[in-house]
Design a protein around this motif. Structure first.
Motif, PDB file in Angstrom:
ATOM      1  N   THR A  77       0.810  -1.221   0.000  1.00  0.00           N
ATOM      2  CA  THR A  77       0.000   0.000   0.000  1.00  0.00           C
ATOM      3  C   THR A  77       0.837   1.260   0.000  1.00  0.00           C
ATOM      4  O   THR A  77       0.314   2.357   0.150  1.00  0.00           O
ATOM      5  N   HIS A  78       2.154   1.133  -0.164  1.00  0.00           N
ATOM      6  CA  HIS A  78       3.022   2.308  -0.165  1.00  0.00           C
ATOM      7  C   HIS A  78       3.112   2.889  -1.568  1.00  0.00           C
ATOM      8  O   HIS A  78       3.234   2.140  -2.548  1.00  0.00           O
ATOM      9  N   PRO A  79       3.070   4.225  -1.706  1.00  0.00           N
ATOM     10  CA  PRO A  79       3.140   4.833  -3.037  1.00  0.00           C
ATOM     11  C   PRO A  79       4.514   4.616  -3.652  1.00  0.00           C
ATOM     12  O   PRO A  79       5.496   4.448  -2.929  1.00  0.00           O
ATOM     13  N   GLU A 193      27.966  21.688  -8.680  1.00  0.00           N
ATOM     14  CA  GLU A 193      28.360  20.777  -7.613  1.00  0.00           C
ATOM     15  C   GLU A 193      27.362  20.816  -6.459  1.00  0.00           C
ATOM     16  O   GLU A 193      27.016  19.773  -5.880  1.00  0.00           O
ATOM     17  N   GLU A 194      26.892  22.027  -6.133  1.00  0.00           N
ATOM     18  CA  GLU A 194      25.906  22.153  -5.062  1.00  0.00           C
ATOM     19  C   GLU A 194      24.593  21.476  -5.447  1.00  0.00           C
ATOM     20  O   GLU A 194      23.946  20.830  -4.622  1.00  0.00           O
ATOM     21  N   GLU A 195      24.197  21.624  -6.734  1.00  0.00           N
ATOM     22  CA  GLU A 195      22.968  20.986  -7.199  1.00  0.00           C
ATOM     23  C   GLU A 195      23.091  19.462  -7.152  1.00  0.00           C
ATOM     24  O   GLU A 195      22.170  18.757  -6.733  1.00  0.00           O
ATOM     25  N   GLU A 196      24.244  18.954  -7.600  1.00  0.00           N
ATOM     26  CA  GLU A 196      24.461  17.506  -7.573  1.00  0.00           C
ATOM     27  C   GLU A 196      24.424  16.971  -6.143  1.00  0.00           C
ATOM     28  O   GLU A 196      23.855  15.913  -5.876  1.00  0.00           O
ATOM     29  N   ALA A 197      25.041  17.728  -5.223  1.00  0.00           N
ATOM     30  CA  ALA A 197      25.044  17.304  -3.824  1.00  0.00           C
ATOM     31  C   ALA A 197      23.622  17.304  -3.263  1.00  0.00           C
ATOM     32  O   ALA A 197      23.232  16.402  -2.514  1.00  0.00           O
ATOM     33  N   ARG A 198      22.837  18.318  -3.656  1.00  0.00           N
ATOM     34  CA  ARG A 198      21.458  18.380  -3.168  1.00  0.00           C
ATOM     35  C   ARG A 198      20.632  17.222  -3.713  1.00  0.00           C
ATOM     36  O   ARG A 198      19.840  16.613  -2.981  1.00  0.00           O
ATOM     37  N   VAL A 199      20.816  16.911  -5.001  1.00  0.00           N
ATOM     38  CA  VAL A 199      20.077  15.806  -5.608  1.00  0.00           C
ATOM     39  C   VAL A 199      20.457  14.485  -4.954  1.00  0.00           C
ATOM     40  O   VAL A 199      19.602  13.635  -4.674  1.00  0.00           O
ATOM     41  N   GLU A 200      21.745  14.295  -4.688  1.00  0.00           N
ATOM     42  CA  GLU A 200      22.200  13.068  -4.032  1.00  0.00           C
ATOM     43  C   GLU A 200      21.598  12.948  -2.630  1.00  0.00           C
ATOM     44  O   GLU A 200      21.190  11.865  -2.214  1.00  0.00           O
ATOM     45  N   ALA A 201      21.567  14.079  -1.920  1.00  0.00           N
ATOM     46  CA  ALA A 201      20.994  14.058  -0.568  1.00  0.00           C
ATOM     47  C   ALA A 201      19.501  13.727  -0.624  1.00  0.00           C
ATOM     48  O   ALA A 201      18.983  12.977   0.200  1.00  0.00           O
ATOM     49  N   GLU A 202      18.802  14.269  -1.641  1.00  0.00           N
ATOM     50  CA  GLU A 202      17.378  13.990  -1.796  1.00  0.00           C
ATOM     51  C   GLU A 202      17.162  12.521  -2.127  1.00  0.00           C
ATOM     52  O   GLU A 202      16.229  11.888  -1.616  1.00  0.00           O
ATOM     53  N   ALA A 203      18.033  11.987  -3.008  1.00  0.00           N
ATOM     54  CA  ALA A 203      17.911  10.573  -3.370  1.00  0.00           C
ATOM     55  C   ALA A 203      18.145   9.671  -2.158  1.00  0.00           C
ATOM     56  O   ALA A 203      17.465   8.663  -1.967  1.00  0.00           O
ATOM     57  N   LEU A 204      19.130  10.041  -1.325  1.00  0.00           N
ATOM     58  CA  LEU A 204      19.407   9.262  -0.119  1.00  0.00           C
ATOM     59  C   LEU A 204      18.223   9.312   0.835  1.00  0.00           C
ATOM     60  O   LEU A 204      17.852   8.300   1.444  1.00  0.00           O
ATOM     61  N   LYS A 205      17.618  10.485   0.942  1.00  0.00           N
ATOM     62  CA  LYS A 205      16.453  10.637   1.809  1.00  0.00           C
ATOM     63  C   LYS A 205      15.304   9.760   1.328  1.00  0.00           C
ATOM     64  O   LYS A 205      14.629   9.093   2.121  1.00  0.00           O
ATOM     65  N   GLU A 206      15.084   9.757  -0.012  1.00  0.00           N
ATOM     66  CA  GLU A 206      14.035   8.918  -0.585  1.00  0.00           C
ATOM     67  C   GLU A 206      14.333   7.436  -0.338  1.00  0.00           C
ATOM     68  O   GLU A 206      13.437   6.647  -0.039  1.00  0.00           O
ATOM     69  N   LYS A 207      15.613   7.057  -0.484  1.00  0.00           N
ATOM     70  CA  LYS A 207      16.002   5.657  -0.276  1.00  0.00           C
ATOM     71  C   LYS A 207      15.714   5.232   1.161  1.00  0.00           C
ATOM     72  O   LYS A 207      15.172   4.143   1.408  1.00  0.00           O
ATOM     73  N   ARG A 208      16.085   6.079   2.110  1.00  0.00           N
ATOM     74  CA  ARG A 208      15.842   5.744   3.510  1.00  0.00           C
ATOM     75  C   ARG A 208      14.349   5.656   3.805  1.00  0.00           C
ATOM     76  O   ARG A 208      13.911   4.813   4.603  1.00  0.00           O
ATOM     77  N   ALA A 209      13.560   6.528   3.137  1.00  0.00           N
ATOM     78  CA  ALA A 209      12.113   6.478   3.338  1.00  0.00           C
ATOM     79  C   ALA A 209      11.550   5.165   2.801  1.00  0.00           C
ATOM     80  O   ALA A 209      10.676   4.551   3.423  1.00  0.00           O
ATOM     81  N   ARG A 210      12.068   4.729   1.636  1.00  0.00           N
ATOM     82  CA  ARG A 210      11.606   3.452   1.080  1.00  0.00           C
ATOM     83  C   ARG A 210      11.988   2.289   1.987  1.00  0.00           C
ATOM     84  O   ARG A 210      11.207   1.359   2.187  1.00  0.00           O
ATOM     85  N   GLU A 211      13.221   2.340   2.532  1.00  0.00           N
ATOM     86  CA  GLU A 211      13.656   1.282   3.434  1.00  0.00           C
ATOM     87  C   GLU A 211      12.795   1.240   4.688  1.00  0.00           C
ATOM     88  O   GLU A 211      12.431   0.159   5.171  1.00  0.00           O
ATOM     89  N   ALA A 212      12.459   2.431   5.213  1.00  0.00           N
ATOM     90  CA  ALA A 212      11.604   2.482   6.406  1.00  0.00           C
ATOM     91  C   ALA A 212      10.215   1.945   6.092  1.00  0.00           C
ATOM     92  O   ALA A 212       9.612   1.221   6.898  1.00  0.00           O
ATOM     93  N   ALA A 213       9.705   2.283   4.885  1.00  0.00           N
ATOM     94  CA  ALA A 213       8.392   1.786   4.489  1.00  0.00           C
ATOM     95  C   ALA A 213       8.412   0.270   4.335  1.00  0.00           C
ATOM     96  O   ALA A 213       7.467  -0.422   4.731  1.00  0.00           O
ATOM     97  N   ALA A 214       9.507  -0.256   3.766  1.00  0.00           N
ATOM     98  CA  ALA A 214       9.623  -1.702   3.601  1.00  0.00           C
ATOM     99  C   ALA A 214       9.677  -2.397   4.958  1.00  0.00           C
ATOM    100  O   ALA A 214       9.078  -3.456   5.157  1.00  0.00           O
TER     101      ALA A 214
END
Length: 240
Positions: A77-79, A193-214
């Motif tokens: 049921t997770h998006p 470089e700042e944009e890439e770092a921000r995108v990587e941080a966002e991706a990591l945040k999303e990954k952790r959210a998926r892991e928590a949902a799992a």
């Protein structure tokens, strides 16, 4: 609450919007537990001796059973995860640099998101040099009059000869060259470089959210299996 007529639809919408969702949001510290929220809705209706108590209790039990059926079926049921925000470059194909406004095609163009001060023009270089001299030649009260200072600087610039203005133009050209060849490329690279770092941080945040949902989903499955096992044990004990 059953039915497809307008009244039934309105009752269902009122139940979810005015009863269930407020209860869910009031339990955010407990992990947004929908079944717990349904129990709270039922308890509050009983305490208030609500006129629609029977219908509310029935609705809570139907929704609770639906949740249990979803859990027992092991449905996800997770998006789906959203793509990281801001995945865009600054300098090449499909980049911010490609979104220049019409006419802004010079080497001095600053892409959106790049923080940098533009080089001074000839007049501003002159004004920065002439301002301290003007202030020293006038009383403090005059120095507080921005309009008068501007008029004096403008008159001074107009009084310069072509040769004198050319000197300031040469200084401005040197600053522009430094800006276009050194300062601006460095600022664009830093922004990338700042944009890439921000995108990587966002991706990591999303990954952790998926892991928590799992992990939460796995806990639900484990609880369901434990509940089914308990029911089977009780049934076996009763049969014995």
């Amino acid at each position: 609450f059953a039915g497809t007529d307008a009244a039934a639809v309105a009752r269902r919408e009122a139940f979810f919007a005015k009863r269930l969702m407020p209860a869910v949001h009031s339990l955010w510290k407990d992990g947004w537990d929908l079944k717990l929220a349904l129990r709270r809705v039922e308890e509050e209706a009983r305490v208030d001796d609500d006129d629609d108590l029977d219908a509310i209790v029935e609705a809570c039990r139907y929704v609770t059973r639906a949740i249990e059926e979803v859990d027992e079926a092991g449905l996800d049921t997770h998006p789906p995860p959203r793509p990281p925000k801001g995945q865009r470059a600054f300098a090449s194909g499909g980049s911010r640099a490609s979104k220049k406004k019409s006419g802004a095609t010079s080497a001095s163009y600053v892409p959106p998101g790049v923080q940098i001060k533009r080089p001074l023009g000839a007049y501003m270089i002159y004004a920065n040099e002439a301002r301290p001299v003007l202030l020293a030649q006038h009383p403090p009260e005059w120095a507080r009059n921005i309009s008068e200072i501007g008029k004096a600087l403008g008159a001074g610039w107009k009084s310069l000869s072509a040769e004198e203005k050319a000197k300031y133009s040469e200084k401005a050209a040197a600053l522009k060259k430094q800006f276009e060849e050194v300062d601006l490329p460095a600022a664009i690279k830093r922004a990338e470089e700042e944009e890439e770092a921000r995108v990587e941080a966002e991706a990591l945040k999303e990954k952790r959210a998926r892991e928590a949902a799992a992990a939460a989903a796995a806990a639900v499955v484990a609880a369901r299996e434990e509940r089914l096992k308990k029911r089977a044990d009780e049934a076996a004990a009763t049969a014995a």
